[in-house]
Design a protein around this motif. Structure first.
Motif, PDB file in Angstrom:
ATOM      1  N   LYS A 146      44.242  58.585  52.310  1.00 35.04           N
ATOM      2  CA  LYS A 146      42.795  58.666  52.545  1.00 35.04           C
ATOM      3  C   LYS A 146      42.041  57.619  51.729  1.00 35.04           C
ATOM      4  N   TYR A 147      42.505  57.376  50.518  1.00 37.57           N
ATOM      5  CA  TYR A 147      41.786  56.451  49.628  1.00 37.57           C
ATOM      6  C   TYR A 147      42.394  55.038  49.616  1.00 37.57           C
ATOM      7  N   SER A 148      43.249  54.763  50.587  1.00 34.70           N
ATOM      8  CA  SER A 148      43.771  53.402  50.728  1.00 34.70           C
ATOM      9  C   SER A 148      42.623  52.444  51.012  1.00 34.70           C
ATOM     10  N   GLY A 149      42.579  51.337  50.288  1.00 35.78           N
ATOM     11  CA  GLY A 149      41.491  50.371  50.432  1.00 35.78           C
ATOM     12  C   GLY A 149      40.317  50.661  49.528  1.00 35.78           C
ATOM     13  N   LYS A 150      40.279  51.855  48.934  1.00 33.76           N
ATOM     14  CA  LYS A 150      39.222  52.206  47.975  1.00 33.76           C
ATOM     15  C   LYS A 150      39.811  52.261  46.561  1.00 33.76           C
ATOM     16  N   LEU A 151      40.750  53.193  46.392  1.00 31.05           N
ATOM     17  CA  LEU A 151      41.419  53.282  45.090  1.00 31.05           C
ATOM     18  C   LEU A 151      42.682  52.422  45.030  1.00 31.05           C
ATOM     19  N   TYR A 152      43.329  52.228  46.165  1.00 35.04           N
ATOM     20  CA  TYR A 152      44.660  51.638  46.175  1.00 35.04           C
ATOM     21  C   TYR A 152      44.728  50.384  47.050  1.00 35.04           C
ATOM     22  N   ASP A 153      45.616  49.491  46.685  1.00 32.48           N
ATOM     23  CA  ASP A 153      45.942  48.317  47.492  1.00 32.48           C
ATOM     24  C   ASP A 153      46.476  48.803  48.849  1.00 32.48           C
ATOM     25  N   PRO A 154      45.815  48.446  49.962  1.00 38.38           N
ATOM     26  CA  PRO A 154      46.217  48.993  51.272  1.00 38.38           C
ATOM     27  C   PRO A 154      47.674  48.711  51.624  1.00 38.38           C
ATOM     28  N   GLN A 155      48.124  47.494  51.412  1.00 40.32           N
ATOM     29  CA  GLN A 155      49.509  47.167  51.772  1.00 40.32           C
ATOM     30  C   GLN A 155      50.500  47.928  50.901  1.00 40.32           C
ATOM     31  N   LEU A 156      50.253  47.949  49.574  1.00 44.34           N
ATOM     32  CA  LEU A 156      51.142  48.689  48.679  1.00 44.34           C
ATOM     33  C   LEU A 156      51.118  50.163  49.019  1.00 44.34           C
ATOM     34  N   CYS A 157      49.936  50.672  49.331  1.00 40.23           N
ATOM     35  CA  CYS A 157      49.789  52.091  49.645  1.00 40.23           C
ATOM     36  C   CYS A 157      50.638  52.457  50.860  1.00 40.23           C
ATOM     37  N   GLU A 158      50.585  51.635  51.892  1.00 39.77           N
ATOM     38  CA  GLU A 158      51.369  51.908  53.100  1.00 39.77           C
ATOM     39  C   GLU A 158      52.863  51.915  52.800  1.00 39.77           C
ATOM     40  N   ARG A 159      53.316  50.927  52.057  1.00 39.27           N
ATOM     41  CA  ARG A 159      54.736  50.866  51.711  1.00 39.27           C
ATOM     42  C   ARG A 159      55.151  52.051  50.841  1.00 39.27           C
ATOM     43  N   PHE A 160      54.269  52.417  49.917  1.00 31.33           N
ATOM     44  CA  PHE A 160      54.577  53.512  49.010  1.00 31.33           C
ATOM     45  C   PHE A 160      54.704  54.826  49.769  1.00 31.33           C
ATOM     46  N   VAL A 161      53.775  55.079  50.688  1.00 28.72           N
ATOM     47  CA  VAL A 161      53.820  56.310  51.473  1.00 28.72           C
ATOM     48  C   VAL A 161      55.078  56.351  52.335  1.00 28.72           C
ATOM     49  N   VAL A 162      55.420  55.217  52.956  1.00 23.00           N
ATOM     50  CA  VAL A 162      56.634  55.153  53.768  1.00 23.00           C
ATOM     51  C   VAL A 162      57.861  55.449  52.912  1.00 23.00           C
ATOM     52  N   LEU A 163      57.903  54.851  51.737  1.00 20.48           N
ATOM     53  CA  LEU A 163      59.041  55.065  50.836  1.00 20.48           C
ATOM     54  C   LEU A 163      59.170  56.530  50.468  1.00 20.48           C
ATOM     55  N   CYS A 164      58.055  57.144  50.066  1.00 17.64           N
ATOM     56  CA  CYS A 164      58.098  58.546  49.644  1.00 17.64           C
ATOM     57  C   CYS A 164      58.462  59.456  50.814  1.00 17.64           C
ATOM     58  N   THR A 165      58.011  59.117  52.001  1.00 20.50           N
ATOM     59  CA  THR A 165      58.316  59.931  53.179  1.00 20.50           C
ATOM     60  C   THR A 165      59.788  59.815  53.545  1.00 20.50           C
ATOM     61  N   GLU A 166      60.299  58.575  53.541  1.00 18.20           N
ATOM     62  CA  GLU A 166      61.695  58.356  53.920  1.00 18.20           C
ATOM     63  C   GLU A 166      62.656  58.941  52.904  1.00 18.20           C
TER      64      GLU A 166
END
Length: 452
Positions: free
Chosen positions: A350-370
């Motif tokens: 939800k806070y991607s692009g506000k609190l977090y680097d959008p690209q890093l955030c996407e990769r991080f979420v994918v990593l944690c999900t996988e």
């Protein structure tokens, strides 16, 4: 050649005059009596050869026609046995064949026709001796050059061997220093994780986040192929990111950041700066300290302590914030309510692009999900094994912490039988059960069915 040197050479010259006619010998001696030579005389070839056997002769003058052995034959013999002796033939008009023989076989320096010109005779002798001297000097210099070249070659060979040996020695020293430095860097990581366990003693067990943050970042670095330096700095920053909280009281340590009042909030905002200042005196930790300072910066510039924005925030600090927030949201250190893993991931998205680097955030979420539910098990070569199924030679793939958060064994440790027995005894004394994430030893019989 100087005049003094030439005169010295002439004084040292020995001449042998050979003729069967005594008056010719006397005439020659008379012409050379004022010259600085040692004069030897022989009345035939046989006597000349005897003298040559007894004494070194520099120049030989022989008549062409003599009874027994003629001059050409004598000079040929001399050329074969004493080639350094300069040879001159005295010949008459009718001695053409003898002269040719002397030239071809005796290799004479010159021939002088009878009757000779006295001045020409003396000049010819001087020139012959000068030629002899130059040849001797040339040979001496050639020999000297050969010897010097040989010595130079030996020196070069010796030098090459010494240089090669020294180079190998320096390379061995450099390799040892590299290994020592690499080991030192690894020991710093281990030391920070041990110290992280000590820091955790001030924090309630259910709010201890360091070990989980370390595991998250290590998995992220390995999954995305980060280099050794980046991985090491992130591991040390993850271990010590909350070092600045040590000065807090117990109430502040337990309180969610979202519920802090003004004074406490100001103190909370200073913990990254305090953590950096505590580490800056340690040179190997300076890069990690910089990540700790900036791990609470926000992508939109609304973070602290320096209100950095976007990519001005160090990459490692951006990644550290994602891991810290993800773990602390589940520990109840950010919001009053503890979030589940999925809730924490949704809030981060939800806070991607506000609190977090959008690209890093996407990769991080994918990593944690996988990698859910456990990061270590995403690697098929890693097994989760209880202490009684451990085998000597296995390598720890993840740090082992006691239930109170203390680091027992660090990642990469190779298990021995004695160490496994100590772990089992420790379990019994603590009344606990531990699961270790390990990589099998070579040719181990452990299979996925043995995993827990």
């Amino acid at each position: 050649m100087t005049q003094q040197h030439e005169q010295h050479e002439q004084l040292s010259a020995t001449l042998l005059l050979v003729d069967d006619e005594e008056n010719i010998l006397k005439s020659l001696c008379r012409q050379l009596r004022h010259e600085p030579y040692e004069i030897l005389i022989a009345n035939g070839a046989e006597q000349a050869l005897q003298l040559l056997n007894q004494k070194s002769v520099d120049l030989l003058i022989s008549d062409a026609r003599m009874p027994g052995m003629d001059g050409a034959t004598l000079l040929t013999e001399v050329q074969q046995r004493w080639p350094e002796c300069v040879r001159i033939l005295l010949t008459g008009q009718a001695d053409l064949s003898t002269t040719i023989k002397a030239i071809n076989q005796g290799r004479i320096y010159r021939y002088i026709s009878k009757p000779w010109d006295d001045e020409e005779l003396r000049l010819t002798i001087r020139q012959a001796l000068a030629f002899q001297h130059s040849e001797r000097e040339r040979e001496r210099l050639e020999q000297l050059t050969k010897e010097q070249n040989q010595r130079l070659q030996e020196l070069n060979t010796t030098l090459e061997l010494r240089v090669r040996a020294r180079t190998e020695e320096l390379q061995q020293t450099a390799d040892m220093l590299d290994l020592a430095y690499a080991e030192l860097k690894r020991s710093y990581v281990t030391a920070t994780e041990v110290f992280s366990g000590l820091v955790a003693q001030r924090i309630p067990r259910d709010k201890q986040a360091n070990s989980q943050v370390i595991a998250l970042l290590r998995a992220y670095c390995e999954h995305h192929g980060y280099d050794e330096n980046m991985s090491r700095d992130l591991a040390m920053a993850a271990a010590l990111y909350n070092l600045g909280k040590l000065t807090w009281n117990d109430n502040l340590l337990r309180s969610p950041a979202d519920l802090l009042y003004k004074t406490e909030r100001e103190r909370y905002r200073q913990y990254p700066v305090l953590g950096e200042s505590l580490l800056m005196s340690l040179e190997p930790l300076q890069d990690a300290a910089r990540l700790i300072r900036h791990h609470q910066e926000r992508w939109d510039g609304g973070g602290f302590p320096d209100r950095l924005k976007g990519e001005t925030i160090p990459l490692g600090a951006r990644l550290l914030k994602l891991a810290v927030d993800f773990v602390e949201l589940q520990c109840g250190l950010v919001l009053e309510r503890r979030l589940s893993r999925d809730e924490a991931l949704l809030l981060i998205q939800k806070y991607s692009g506000k609190l977090y680097d959008p690209q890093l955030c996407e990769r991080f979420v994918v990593l944690c999900t996988e990698l859910a539910p456990d990061l270590a098990l995403a690697d098929p070569s890693i097994l989760a094994v209880d202490t009684r199924r451990l085998e000597p030679g296995m390598l720890l793939a993840r740090n082992l912490n006691a239930e109170n958060g203390t680091l027992l064994l660090n990642e990469g440790k190779q298990l021995s039988r004695a160490l496994i027995d100590k772990l089992i005894a420790f379990e019994q004394s603590e009344g606990a059960r531990y699961t270790l994430f390990v990589r099998p030893a070579p040719q181990t019989s452990i299979t996925s069915q043995d995993a827990v």
